[in-house]
Scaffold this motif. Structure first.
Motif, PDB file in Angstrom:
ATOM      1  N   ILE A 265       0.825  -1.211   0.000  1.00 51.36           N
ATOM      2  CA  ILE A 265       0.000   0.000   0.000  1.00 51.36           C
ATOM      3  C   ILE A 265       0.861   1.264   0.000  1.00 51.36           C
ATOM      4  N   LEU A 266       2.137   1.161   0.363  1.00 54.30           N
ATOM      5  CA  LEU A 266       3.023   2.319   0.385  1.00 54.30           C
ATOM      6  C   LEU A 266       4.020   2.302  -0.772  1.00 54.30           C
ATOM      7  N   SER A 270       3.728   9.089  -3.934  1.00 54.59           N
ATOM      8  CA  SER A 270       4.629  10.116  -4.462  1.00 54.59           C
ATOM      9  C   SER A 270       4.651  11.368  -3.597  1.00 54.59           C
ATOM     10  N   HIS A 271       3.588  11.594  -2.809  1.00 51.89           N
ATOM     11  CA  HIS A 271       3.494  12.770  -1.952  1.00 51.89           C
ATOM     12  C   HIS A 271       3.058  12.326  -0.554  1.00 51.89           C
ATOM     13  N   LEU A 272       3.853  12.681   0.439  1.00 48.63           N
ATOM     14  CA  LEU A 272       3.549  12.371   1.829  1.00 48.63           C
ATOM     15  C   LEU A 272       3.482  13.673   2.615  1.00 48.63           C
ATOM     16  N   SER A 288       5.904   5.340  14.655  1.00 51.29           N
ATOM     17  CA  SER A 288       4.967   5.066  13.558  1.00 51.29           C
ATOM     18  C   SER A 288       5.195   6.007  12.379  1.00 51.29           C
ATOM     19  N   THR A 289       5.421   7.291  12.672  1.00 48.73           N
ATOM     20  CA  THR A 289       5.656   8.251  11.590  1.00 48.73           C
ATOM     21  C   THR A 289       6.936   7.927  10.827  1.00 48.73           C
ATOM     22  N   SER A 290       7.990   7.575  11.550  1.00 50.14           N
ATOM     23  CA  SER A 290       9.251   7.216  10.894  1.00 50.14           C
ATOM     24  C   SER A 290       9.104   5.969  10.036  1.00 50.14           C
ATOM     25  N   THR A 291       8.286   5.024  10.495  1.00 52.07           N
ATOM     26  CA  THR A 291       8.049   3.814   9.707  1.00 52.07           C
ATOM     27  C   THR A 291       7.411   4.143   8.367  1.00 52.07           C
ATOM     28  N   VAL A 292       6.405   5.017   8.392  1.00 55.05           N
ATOM     29  CA  VAL A 292       5.737   5.399   7.142  1.00 55.05           C
ATOM     30  C   VAL A 292       6.698   6.152   6.219  1.00 55.05           C
TER      31      VAL A 292
END
Length: 549
Positions: A265-266, A270-272, A288-292
């Motif tokens: 899903i990731l 192209s834009h986060l 969690s943010t660093s994982t994404v």
């Protein structure tokens, strides 16, 4: 003791530098040497923006005065006027929108392009959008992202048309045998969004989701919002819809857990966008943010971080993790707008004698009565936010206000997710009829840690019925849960029951009023053990238009 001669009549020695500095404290210290914001330095310090930087930014902002000046797709420009900002007479971009939209679209000056080209070409573009609360940061990053999504969609359509043309040429061969058609084949973008927006709470997910849905009516893109407020079946159906997905709005914890079981899903992002970055990059959200971020980096073209405050700890983290990040900062960052007036109520004086609950109720009654006398029977519903520092205090204050005839609701982390969303929906809306409908729905729910308006006070037997009732006034007693990102356009008054712990909390709480150019008023209740010097310095800074530290 080691002297050979007594020499009792000699002149005394000159005082040391340490003794001199001690004698210059307080009133004896010269005015020039006094440090501004001495009390605020006890709080969390914010990153300072120099005067030169603010002046340069003002010149850049003055170049654009309308959305037509941005190189956006025409359909996106039309959706801003007809959908996102519908009902507004003068549709003008805010400072952060004038500053950020051209840069995010790639419409930069030659010098900026040379600076960006000097960095690594394969590295994703990194941006920090920092602006005061209520300045339109959501639309500032949403419009460029949608523009990129639509352009990528058009490019993919052209590539698909070329492939079909080549396939038709290949089919002309006599030996070609067509493969059997696939039944129920999912869309190529199913479960693979192009853009992801991360937000700290489910309330913010719902709010940003409403804006994306408004824009999708005209721009025509597929969006989905997922959070802990929805069941697993709803999340699965939205994320893996057969029609595909373009923009996904979620919280970091939920998205990180889903990506562990399905990393695909990731793979197409192209834009986060990391909204409320000062919250999503703290201790609780950081893993969690660093994982994404790590999982989307291979395909990522733009990483956009947004925040209304930049603490020094976050600034140092940016320098280490994102050294090439470009900062888009408005001149009024870390300032509380002058259109917000701050007043102080001393709860230690008569007639309160240290009773903050009584001071809070009396303040709300004075606001409600003044509005009723000014507008008469046609007065709109007054929305008042009351902020406390501890979530246990929300229940106590709400119950006391209800006993005084004030329609109050408590909101904290202890409130169930479903009730949190419905409570905020009832409070933030400006239509009186919808407020009463949602309040009625909340009153029919079983009793819990929340306190209901006057229509549901029968479920609270410990609270006696009030002798009088304050009409056309709704009060929400909350913690910092309601101070970040929530659209409180209808709120004109904010009561700080407790003095905030830091200047960051001051900015976010007072930023709930005076939004979109409207006037607002903040009232601080000062008790015996509160920092009066901090409140005094915040007042002075607001009056002078200075940035807090």
């Amino acid at each position: 003791m080691n002297q050979k001669n007594a020499d009792l009549r000699r002149e005394p020695r000159a005082p040391s530098r340490a003794q001199t500095s001690r004698t210059l404290r307080g009133r004896e210290r010269p005015q020039k040497e006094r440090e501004t914001y001495h009390a605020l330095k006890m709080h969390n310090a914010l990153t300072q923006i120099s005067y030169r930087q603010r002046t340069t930014i003002k010149k850049e902002i003055s170049r654009t005065d309308s959305f037509d000046g941005f190189p956006l797709l025409q359909v996106i420009k039309e959706s801003v006027v007809s959908q996102a900002l519908a009902g507004m007479v003068d549709v003008v971009p805010t400072p952060i929108q004038r500053l950020a939209i051209p840069v995010l679209l790639g419409n930069e000056t030659r010098a900026a392009r040379r600076r960006s080209s000097s960095s690594q070409k394969n590295e994703m573009d990194q941006f920090l959008l920092a602006a005061e609360t209520g300045s339109g940061k959501t639309l500032a990053y949403m419009l460029p992202v949608l523009d990129a999504v639509k352009r990528a969609e058009a490019f993919d359509a052209e590539e698909e048309a070329k492939k079909k043309a080549q396939e038709m040429e290949f089919r002309k061969n006599a030996n070609y045998v067509a493969p059997p058609p696939l039944s129920n084949a999912p869309h190529s973008t199913t479960g693979r969004p192009r853009a992801i927006i991360l937000l700290p709470t489910s309330e913010l997910v719902s709010q940003v989701g409403k804006l994306t849905k408004l824009l999708s009516h005209k721009v025509k893109f597929r969006s989905a919002l997922i959070s802990s407020a929805y069941s697993g079946k709803v999340i699965r159906n939205r994320l893996f819809a057969p029609t595909g997905i373009d923009v996904l709005i979620s919280t970091p914890h939920l998205l990180a857990s889903i990506s562990e079981s399905d990393p695909n899903i990731l793979s197409r992002v192209s834009h986060l966008i990391i909204d409320e970055a000062d919250s999503l990059l703290d201790r609780s959200f950081m893993p969690s943010t660093s994982t994404v971020i790590d999982k989307t980096t291979p395909s990522l073209k733009q990483l956009i971080l947004c925040s209304a405050t930049i603490p020094r700890s976050l600034d140092s983290y940016f320098c280490k993790r994102f050294p090439n990040m470009r900062r888009l900062v408005t001149p009024k960052l870390h300032t509380i707008p002058r259109r917000v007036k701050l007043s102080v109520v001393d709860a230690e004086k008569r007639p309160y004698h240290g009773n903050k609950n009584l001071a809070c109720a009396d303040t709300i009654w004075s606001i409600g009565k003044a509005a009723a006398e000014h507008a008469g029977d046609t007065a709109d519903v007054r929305h008042i936010l009351v902020f406390v520092n501890e979530r246990e205090k929300t229940q106590e204050v709400a119950e006391y206000l209800i006993s005084k005839g004030i329609e109050a609701v408590a909101l904290s982390r202890d409130t169930p997710e479903q009730r949190q969303a419905e409570t905020l929906s009832a409070f933030t809306t400006r239509e009186k009829e919808s407020v009463e409908i949602v309040a009625k729905e909340i009153a029919e729910m079983p009793s819990g840690p929340n306190y209901m308006p006057s229509s549901s006070r029968s479920s609270v037997p410990s609270t006696p019925p009030p002798k009088r009732h304050l009409p056309n006034t709704k009060v929400l007693v909350t913690t910092d849960l309601g101070s970040r990102g929530i659209d409180t356009l209808a709120v004109r008054h904010v009561v700080l029951y407790d003095v905030p712990h830091s200047t960051i909390d001051f900015i976010h709480r007072l930023g709930r009023t005076g939004r979109m150019g409207r006037r607002g008023r903040g009232i601080v209740l000062v008790g015996k053990h509160d920092r009066r010097d901090v409140v005094r310095e915040v007042q002075e800074g607001m009056f002078n238009g200075q940035a807090l530290i």
